[in-house]
Design an enzyme around this catalytic site. Structure first.
Site, PDB file in Angstrom:
ATOM      1  N   VAL A   1       0.811  -1.229   0.000  1.00 49.43           N
ATOM      2  CA  VAL A   1       0.000   0.000   0.000  1.00 49.43           C
ATOM      3  C   VAL A   1       0.844   1.278   0.000  1.00 49.43           C
ATOM      4  O   VAL A   1       0.308   2.361  -0.210  1.00 49.43           O
ATOM      5  CB  VAL A   1      -1.001   0.043   1.187  1.00 49.43           C
ATOM      6  CG1 VAL A   1      -2.004  -1.078   1.105  1.00 49.43           C
ATOM      7  CG2 VAL A   1      -0.274   0.056   2.534  1.00 49.43           C
TER       8      VAL A   1
ATOM      9  N   ASN B   1      -6.768  -1.381   6.506  1.00 47.20           N
ATOM     10  CA  ASN B   1      -6.336  -2.106   7.708  1.00 47.20           C
ATOM     11  C   ASN B   1      -4.818  -2.277   7.774  1.00 47.20           C
ATOM     12  O   ASN B   1      -4.276  -2.369   8.868  1.00 47.20           O
ATOM     13  CB  ASN B   1      -7.018  -3.483   7.728  1.00 47.20           C
ATOM     14  CG  ASN B   1      -6.342  -4.426   8.703  1.00 47.20           C
ATOM     15  OD1 ASN B   1      -6.575  -4.363   9.911  1.00 47.20           O
ATOM     16  ND2 ASN B   1      -5.468  -5.301   8.203  1.00 47.20           N
TER      17      ASN B   1
ATOM     18  N   SER C   1      -6.507   3.033  16.183  1.00 49.60           N
ATOM     19  CA  SER C   1      -6.065   2.365  17.406  1.00 49.60           C
ATOM     20  C   SER C   1      -6.541   3.176  18.595  1.00 49.60           C
ATOM     21  O   SER C   1      -6.488   4.405  18.583  1.00 49.60           O
ATOM     22  CB  SER C   1      -4.538   2.268  17.440  1.00 49.60           C
ATOM     23  OG  SER C   1      -4.126   1.826  18.717  1.00 49.60           O
TER      24      SER C   1
ATOM     25  N   TYR D   1       3.733   5.696  15.837  1.00 46.08           N
ATOM     26  CA  TYR D   1       2.557   4.863  15.554  1.00 46.08           C
ATOM     27  C   TYR D   1       1.259   5.601  15.895  1.00 46.08           C
ATOM     28  O   TYR D   1       0.329   5.670  15.085  1.00 46.08           O
ATOM     29  CB  TYR D   1       2.663   3.561  16.354  1.00 46.08           C
ATOM     30  CG  TYR D   1       1.452   2.664  16.260  1.00 46.08           C
ATOM     31  CD1 TYR D   1       1.171   1.961  15.092  1.00 46.08           C
ATOM     32  CD2 TYR D   1       0.573   2.532  17.340  1.00 46.08           C
ATOM     33  CE1 TYR D   1       0.058   1.144  15.008  1.00 46.08           C
ATOM     34  CE2 TYR D   1      -0.534   1.712  17.254  1.00 46.08           C
ATOM     35  CZ  TYR D   1      -0.789   1.022  16.082  1.00 46.08           C
ATOM     36  OH  TYR D   1      -1.896   0.213  15.990  1.00 46.08           O
TER      37      TYR D   1
ATOM     38  N   ALA E   1       0.759   8.732  16.201  1.00 47.28           N
ATOM     39  CA  ALA E   1       0.556   9.896  15.322  1.00 47.28           C
ATOM     40  C   ALA E   1      -0.148   9.471  14.031  1.00 47.28           C
ATOM     41  O   ALA E   1      -1.035  10.167  13.534  1.00 47.28           O
ATOM     42  CB  ALA E   1       1.887  10.567  15.010  1.00 47.28           C
TER      43      ALA E   1
ATOM     44  N   LYS F   1      -2.169   6.963  13.687  1.00 46.99           N
ATOM     45  CA  LYS F   1      -3.552   6.550  13.968  1.00 46.99           C
ATOM     46  C   LYS F   1      -4.422   7.760  14.292  1.00 46.99           C
ATOM     47  O   LYS F   1      -5.603   7.807  13.940  1.00 46.99           O
ATOM     48  CB  LYS F   1      -3.568   5.523  15.105  1.00 46.99           C
ATOM     49  CG  LYS F   1      -2.851   4.217  14.748  1.00 46.99           C
ATOM     50  CD  LYS F   1      -3.474   3.548  13.536  1.00 46.99           C
ATOM     51  CE  LYS F   1      -2.913   2.178  13.244  1.00 46.99           C
ATOM     52  NZ  LYS F   1      -3.558   1.522  12.105  1.00 46.99           N
TER      53      LYS F   1
ATOM     54  N   ILE G   1      -5.579  -6.401  21.071  1.00 42.14           N
ATOM     55  CA  ILE G   1      -6.187  -7.543  20.372  1.00 42.14           C
ATOM     56  C   ILE G   1      -5.183  -8.677  20.286  1.00 42.14           C
ATOM     57  O   ILE G   1      -4.013  -8.466  19.935  1.00 42.14           O
ATOM     58  CB  ILE G   1      -6.631  -7.123  18.942  1.00 42.14           C
ATOM     59  CG1 ILE G   1      -7.554  -5.889  18.994  1.00 42.14           C
ATOM     60  CG2 ILE G   1      -7.295  -8.293  18.211  1.00 42.14           C
ATOM     61  CD1 ILE G   1      -8.816  -6.046  19.817  1.00 42.14           C
TER      62      ILE G   1
END
Ligand code: NDP
Length: 249
Positions: free
Chosen positions: A66, A92, A142, A155, A157, A159, A188
């Site tokens: 992606v 995702n 998240s 990470y 930032a 989300k 999860i």
């Protein structure tokens, strides 16, 4: 009410493992025809392929990074050729790592940005021409974006960025009848820790499960449930929202 996705076409990025796999299977089980992309393939893709075959339908798995505009173009072109349209797009694909800001290399900041945020932008931009009234975009955020997490500024930032992107796109695309929402998972259990020694597993489970009001971690299927809802006609007045699937952290 029954959640019915028959006749809908869905694209899921990072569909080969973990939460993306559960989303792919969840959408397919409810009747959608799914295109799922991944980066590296391997055993995970073979076993997903088998499960999809058992469910039945004209699903397709294809490698597509992606972060690479050409690969995203090929991916959406394949959706156009096979499906003619997209009703559901689930951004995702995501990566993470942990490093205090003082030790975070620029290249690592960039890698996480490129995948989690720029990847969602590229896929959404290229998928949009295939989407019409009634379509639904779901971005996987998240819960940590709201709460913060040490050694994870890069990470979180990305989300938090997805939440802003989602709210703006909800306003921009609302007049076209396209909804855009975030599903923000808490902790999860994707089975990644299965390789860790048993004592480490127990300690991690106790620590992370203890954060949630339900006293346990969530399963990928429990995240997929929220995505299936947002993909369906049960959520037609929901846009610009963030649904926390975090067991009540
Ligand atoms: P996994 O690492 O288990 O799976 C990630 C998936 O994304 C894999 O299919 C991987 O493919 C794919 N992927 C990674 N990079 C790319 C890329 N550049 N292009 C295409 N596909 C890519 O992740 P999780 O299931 O744990 O997480 C899924 C999403 O949920 C992520 O966005 C994550 O941030 C978010 N999330 C997860 C939480 C958790 O507790 N697990 C909590 C909160 C949010 P391949 O195997 O080929 O590399």
């Amino acid at each position: 009410m029954v959640v019915e996705l028959t006749g809908k076409y869905a694209l899921v990025t990072g569909g080969s493992r973990g939460i993306g796999r559960a989303i792919t299977l969840g959408l397919a089980r409810h009747g959608a025809t799914v295109m799922a992309c991944y980066r590296n393939g391997g055993e995970a893709v073979d076993s997903l392929d088998k499960e999809l075959e058992q469910i039945g339908g004209d699903h397709r798995l294809m490698p597509a990074d992606v972060t690479a505009p050409d690969a995203v173009e090929e991916l959406t072109e394949e959706c156009r050729e096979r499906f003619g349209a997209l009703d559901v797009v689930v951004n995702n694909a995501g990566v993470t790592s942990r490093a205090p800001i003082a030790q975070l290399p620029l290249a690592e900041w960039q890698r996480v940005m490129d995948t989690n945020l720029t990847g969602a932008f590229l896929v959404t931009q290229k998928a949009l021409p295939l989407m019409g009234p009634g379509a639904s975009i779901v971005n996987i955020g998240s819960r940590a974006a709201r709460a913060g997490m040490p050694a994870s500024g890069h990470y979180t930032a990305t989300k938090a960025g997805l939440v802003g992107l989602t709210r703006s796109l909800a306003k921009e695309l609302g007049p076209r009848g396209i909804r855009v929402n975030v599903v923000a998972p808490g902790v999860i259990d994707t089975g990644e820790e299965q390789n860790a020694p048993p004592e480490a597993r127990t300690a991690i489970a106790a620590r992370t499960g203890g954060l949630s009001a339900l006293g346990r971690r969530g399963s990928p299927d429990e995240v997929a449930g929220a995505v299936v809802f947002l993909a369906s006609d049960l959520s037609t007045y929901l846009t610009g929202a963030t649904i926390d699937v975090d067991g009540g952290i």
